[in-house]
Design a protein around this motif. Sequence first.
Motif, PDB file in Angstrom:
ATOM      1  N   ASP A  71     -10.797  -7.844 -19.817  1.00 50.06           N
ATOM      2  CA  ASP A  71      -9.301  -7.278 -20.283  1.00 50.06           C
ATOM      3  C   ASP A  71      -8.658  -7.907 -18.906  1.00 50.06           C
ATOM      4  OD1 ASP A  71     -10.362  -5.468 -21.829  1.00 50.06           O
ATOM      5  OD2 ASP A  71     -10.808  -3.666 -20.578  1.00 50.06           O
ATOM      6  N   ILE A  72      -7.545  -8.280 -19.405  1.00 55.96           N
ATOM      7  CA  ILE A  72      -6.519  -9.015 -18.378  1.00 55.96           C
ATOM      8  C   ILE A  72      -5.311  -8.282 -18.430  1.00 55.96           C
ATOM      9  CG2 ILE A  72      -5.387 -11.080 -17.859  1.00 55.96           C
ATOM     10  CD1 ILE A  72      -7.710 -12.878 -19.294  1.00 55.96           C
ATOM     11  N   LEU A  73      -4.859  -7.987 -17.028  1.00 53.35           N
ATOM     12  CA  LEU A  73      -3.473  -7.195 -17.078  1.00 53.35           C
ATOM     13  C   LEU A  73      -2.568  -8.179 -16.210  1.00 53.35           C
ATOM     14  CD1 LEU A  73      -1.765  -4.645 -17.378  1.00 53.35           C
ATOM     15  CD2 LEU A  73      -2.875  -3.799 -15.193  1.00 53.35           C
ATOM     16  N   PHE A  74      -1.533  -8.619 -16.799  1.00 54.64           N
ATOM     17  CA  PHE A  74      -0.496  -9.347 -15.972  1.00 54.64           C
ATOM     18  C   PHE A  74       0.424  -8.301 -15.258  1.00 54.64           C
ATOM     19  CE2 PHE A  74      -1.000 -12.412 -19.630  1.00 54.64           C
ATOM     20  CZ  PHE A  74      -1.632 -13.280 -18.805  1.00 54.64           C
ATOM     21  N   LEU A  75       0.721  -8.384 -14.041  1.00 46.71           N
ATOM     22  CA  LEU A  75       1.588  -7.518 -13.189  1.00 46.71           C
ATOM     23  C   LEU A  75       2.764  -8.340 -12.882  1.00 46.71           C
ATOM     24  CD1 LEU A  75       2.170  -5.048 -11.985  1.00 46.71           C
ATOM     25  CD2 LEU A  75       0.627  -5.545  -9.852  1.00 46.71           C
ATOM     26  N   SER A 116       9.589  -3.596 -10.029  1.00 44.61           N
ATOM     27  CA  SER A 116      10.590  -3.682  -9.057  1.00 44.61           C
ATOM     28  C   SER A 116      10.612  -2.572  -8.055  1.00 44.61           C
ATOM     29  CB  SER A 116      11.804  -4.153  -9.622  1.00 44.61           C
ATOM     30  OG  SER A 116      12.581  -3.115 -10.640  1.00 44.61           O
ATOM     31  N   ASN A 117      11.800  -1.584  -8.402  1.00 46.56           N
ATOM     32  CA  ASN A 117      11.689  -0.509  -7.555  1.00 46.56           C
ATOM     33  C   ASN A 117      10.487   0.612  -8.106  1.00 46.56           C
ATOM     34  OD1 ASN A 117      14.163  -1.003  -6.303  1.00 46.56           O
ATOM     35  ND2 ASN A 117      15.466  -0.469  -7.988  1.00 46.56           N
ATOM     36  N   THR A 118      10.094   0.604  -9.219  1.00 46.70           N
ATOM     37  CA  THR A 118       9.124   1.178  -9.704  1.00 46.70           C
ATOM     38  C   THR A 118       8.486   0.481 -10.822  1.00 46.70           C
ATOM     39  OG1 THR A 118      10.475   1.999 -11.699  1.00 46.70           O
ATOM     40  CG2 THR A 118      10.453   3.603  -9.581  1.00 46.70           C
ATOM     41  N   PRO A 119       7.065   0.484 -11.058  1.00 48.85           N
ATOM     42  CA  PRO A 119       6.398  -0.383 -12.104  1.00 48.85           C
ATOM     43  C   PRO A 119       6.650   0.281 -13.489  1.00 48.85           C
ATOM     44  CG  PRO A 119       4.750   1.205 -11.014  1.00 48.85           C
ATOM     45  CD  PRO A 119       6.374   1.523 -10.276  1.00 48.85           C
ATOM     46  N   LEU A 154       0.964  -1.579  -7.203  1.00 49.64           N
ATOM     47  CA  LEU A 154      -0.680  -1.552  -6.988  1.00 49.64           C
ATOM     48  C   LEU A 154      -1.380  -0.064  -7.116  1.00 49.64           C
ATOM     49  CD1 LEU A 154      -1.104  -4.351  -4.290  1.00 49.64           C
ATOM     50  CD2 LEU A 154      -1.503  -4.523  -6.688  1.00 49.64           C
ATOM     51  N   LYS A 155      -0.544   0.915  -6.577  1.00 42.92           N
ATOM     52  CA  LYS A 155      -0.970   2.115  -6.314  1.00 42.92           C
ATOM     53  C   LYS A 155      -1.070   2.834  -7.818  1.00 42.92           C
ATOM     54  CE  LYS A 155       0.209   6.549  -4.371  1.00 42.92           C
ATOM     55  NZ  LYS A 155       1.293   7.420  -3.474  1.00 42.92           N
ATOM     56  N   ALA A 190      -4.251  -3.406  -1.951  1.00 43.53           N
ATOM     57  CA  ALA A 190      -5.061  -4.626  -2.758  1.00 43.53           C
ATOM     58  C   ALA A 190      -6.392  -4.453  -2.510  1.00 43.53           C
ATOM     59  CB  ALA A 190      -4.361  -5.681  -2.354  1.00 43.53           C
ATOM     60  N   GLN A 191      -6.800  -4.072  -1.389  1.00 43.20           N
ATOM     61  CA  GLN A 191      -8.525  -4.080  -0.940  1.00 43.20           C
ATOM     62  C   GLN A 191      -8.917  -3.186  -1.744  1.00 43.20           C
ATOM     63  OE1 GLN A 191      -9.927  -6.446   1.058  1.00 43.20           O
ATOM     64  NE2 GLN A 191     -12.037  -5.199   0.579  1.00 43.20           N
ATOM     65  N   GLN A 192      -8.398  -1.926  -1.914  1.00 42.46           N
ATOM     66  CA  GLN A 192      -9.094  -0.894  -2.772  1.00 42.46           C
ATOM     67  C   GLN A 192      -9.051  -1.275  -4.120  1.00 42.46           C
ATOM     68  OE1 GLN A 192      -6.484   2.646  -2.500  1.00 42.46           O
ATOM     69  NE2 GLN A 192      -6.703   2.884  -0.296  1.00 42.46           N
ATOM     70  N   ILE A 193      -8.138  -2.142  -4.896  1.00 46.66           N
ATOM     71  CA  ILE A 193      -8.289  -2.678  -6.134  1.00 46.66           C
ATOM     72  C   ILE A 193      -9.480  -3.530  -6.159  1.00 46.66           C
ATOM     73  CG2 ILE A 193      -7.348  -3.990  -7.924  1.00 46.66           C
ATOM     74  CD1 ILE A 193      -4.658  -2.613  -7.430  1.00 46.66           C
TER      75      ILE A 193
END
Length: 348
Positions: A71-75, A116-119, A154-155, A190-193
Motif C-alpha cells: 500500500d502506497i500513500l502519497f502525501l 496545507s492548512n488542513t489535510p 501526519l497526525k 513522524a517517529q510515531q508513524i
Amino acid sequence: MSDGIYLQPISFLKQGHSMVFMNFLHFESLCTFLFSQVFISWSIQELQVSQEIIEKISAASQLMNCSAPVDILFLLDGSYSIGKASFERSKYLTIKLCDALDISPEKVRVGAIQFSNTPRLEFPLDAYFTKHEIKVQLKKIVFKGGRTKTGLALKHILQQGFRGGRNSSVSQILIILTDGRSQDNVSTLAQQIKERGIAVFAIGVNFPKWGELYALASEPVEYYTLFAEDTDDASNGLYTVLTLSDICNAAFPACRAEPHPCERKTLERVKELVGNYFCWKGSQSSNIVQTSLCPFYNWRNIFIKYPSTCYRTICSDPCDSHPCQNGGTCILKGLEGYHCVCPVKFGG
C-alpha cells in the motif's frame, strides 16, 4: 505566468522595429531567468559521479518495477511555500513513479492526500485499481495553497491510517513530497508513524530544508531521502530501496545497487550585521536630543551544504566490456545487443 514571473505589457511604439526589439529583450530576460532556475534546481542535489554513471542511473530507472502486495500513500505539500509550479512537478513525479507499479486490488494500491492548512484526502487506496485511473486522478488534483501544516497531516494519518488499505497485512509506504518548511512540529509525529512499521520516503521539492526531511524519513536517511526535480534519479533511488528491502523485485539480473557520493544544499535567508549608524533617542527634556549607535542589518541568501551518500541502481550493458576493436564506438541495441561504428578506414 507561474513562479512569480510577470511580464509587463509593452506599450505600443510607432517604430515597428523598436517594438520587436523590446519584445526580444523581454524574451531574453525570461529565458535567462528560466535557465538560472533550472541551474539552481539541478545544483540543489548533485551526484558527484561521471556523466556516464548519470546516464546509467537514468536508464536503470526505466527497467525498475514493483509487483508485490504493498500500500502506497502519497502525501503532497500543497502550501504556498511550495507554489503551484513546484506542486505540479510533485504531481509529475508521482505519476512517473506509478509507471513502475503493478497496480491492482491484489498487488499495489495507491492513495493520495494533499495538505496545507488542513489535510484533504484526494482519493483512498481502494478507489482505483488500474494504472490509468490512478494517473488520471493524480493529474486532477488541484493546488490548495495555505500554510505548511505537515505535523497536522501526519497526525491525520496516525488517526485515520491508510484509508482503503489493507492495514498491517501488507507493507505500507508513505511518500511525502514537501519543501520541509513546516509551521508545526513534525519530529515526534513522524517517529510515531515509523514505529508503526510504515516506511517513510521524504522527497524534497523546490528549495527543500533537508534537516526536516531527514527527521521525516526512515532510517537510514541516505536511502529514504530524495529530490523531486530529477525524476529519473528520484525513481531510481526509491525503487533501489524497495528492492534492497525485498519489497519489490529486482530491475534486471545484471543490475546492482551502488553508493555514490552526493551533496545536498538548502537555500536559507540569513541576517548579517553590516555596521552601525547614528539614530535618535527620545528625551524627557524638550531642549536635549540624545543620539546613539544603532545596528544596521542586511539579509542575503546562502547555501548550506549537506554531504551525503546516494544509493542508486546501475545495470551492466554489453558495451561495458568495450567489445569494439580498433577504436570503434559501441552502440547499444536494446538491453543485451549492440553494434560497432567503425572509424574511418576500418570496416566490419
